[in-house]
Design an enzyme around this catalytic site. Structure first.
Site, PDB file in Angstrom:
ATOM      1  CB  SER A 254       3.077  -0.840  27.900  1.00  0.00           C
ATOM      2  OG  SER A 254       1.885  -0.409  28.541  1.00  0.00           O
TER       3      SER A 254
ATOM      4  CE1 TYR B  37       3.908   4.319  26.146  1.00  0.00           C
ATOM      5  CE2 TYR B  37       2.139   2.805  26.709  1.00  0.00           C
ATOM      6  CZ  TYR B  37       3.399   3.309  26.940  1.00  0.00           C
ATOM      7  OH  TYR B  37       4.163   2.796  27.968  1.00  0.00           O
TER       8      TYR B  37
END
Length: 260
Positions: free
Chosen positions: A146, A159
């Site tokens: 990501s 995350y």
């Protein structure tokens, strides 16, 4: 890459029942691959099989929580029994909601769970897939990272940490699996709209403002198809001189300076 490269190649996609994973599953199946998807969400998995069948494609769904070693081991045993070898492993499964609130209020169990799925999971899958990958002519692993691995919004600790770790795991695996000839790369998606690629109970029609689109130099939000096209290339023999790398796919969002 020829139109027939993936014919009869064996591909395993974790988290393949929804979102980017489902988009990749459709792309690889259309390209001729024997495609296996795995997911913790049984309902989404069964729906994914039906959806791809409606598209004229056949995939196999196997339930698995990638954070659990015995489940991953059983998953790869099933894949091996059916296909004998694995050409491509795509580590896509992940807990995607990045926001956890202020640090002083964060539940450490949430942090542990996110890292277990997003980071421990890819390592476990690589470990148990390796004997099958080593049998392939051009074996490849692709990790779905990501842009949050290298940029952040507030209060996204688990995350961001998991995706940053996945970046490091990617180059570590790349230099560690040379004897088995396994190339290992990653893609770092930015804003990818998955509303139409969710299971029925969570599907929604996307709506994006002019401001949303203007954040991207290409003038639009990303789609699962954008990630799938990159995956098809990076996992093919045409990318044979690429390993240990991360390709950012974000419409240019992370290179645009925004003053607010």
């Amino acid at each position: 890459m020829s139109n027939t490269y993936y014919t009869n190649k064996n591909v395993l996609i974790t988290g393949g029942a929804q979102g980017i994973g489902l988009g990749m599953a459709l792309a690889f199946a259309k390209a001729g691959a024997n495609t296996v998807i795995t997911d913790k969400d049984e309902e989404a998995g069964q729906e994914a099989v039906q959806r791809l069948e409606q598209e004229g494609q056949k995939v196999i769904f196997i339930h698995c929580d990638v954070s659990q070693e015995q489940e991953v081991k059983a998953l790869l045993q099933q894949v091996g029994e059916k296909y004998k070898q694995l050409d491509t492993l795509i580590n896509n499964a992940g807990i995607a909601d990045p926001f956890v609130g202020p640090l002083q209020e964060m539940d450490m169990a949430v942090f542990d769970r996110v890292l277990a799925v997003n980071l421990r999971g890819p390592l476990l899958c690589a470990k148990y897939a390796l004997p099958l990958l080593a049998k392939a002519e051009h074996p490849a692993i692709l990790n779905i990272s990501s842009t949050r691995a290298f940029m952040s919004e507030p209060n996204t600790f688990p995350y961001s940490a998991s995706k940053g770790g996945l970046e490091a795991l990617t180059h570590s695996l790349a230099v560690s699996l040379t004897e088995e000839r396994v190339r290992v790369n990653a893609v770092a998606p930015g804003w990818i709209e998955v509303g139409e690629w969710q299971k029925q109970s969570e599907r929604y029609e996307p709506h994006h403002s002019k401001e949303d689109k203007a954040q991207h130099p290409v003038g639009r939000i990303g789609m699962p198809e954008d990630i799938a096209e990159a995956a098809l290339f990076l996992c093919s023999d045409k990318a044979g001189f690429i390993t240990g790398q991360t390709l950012t796919i974000d419409g240019g969002m992370t290179v645009k300076m925004i003053y607010g």
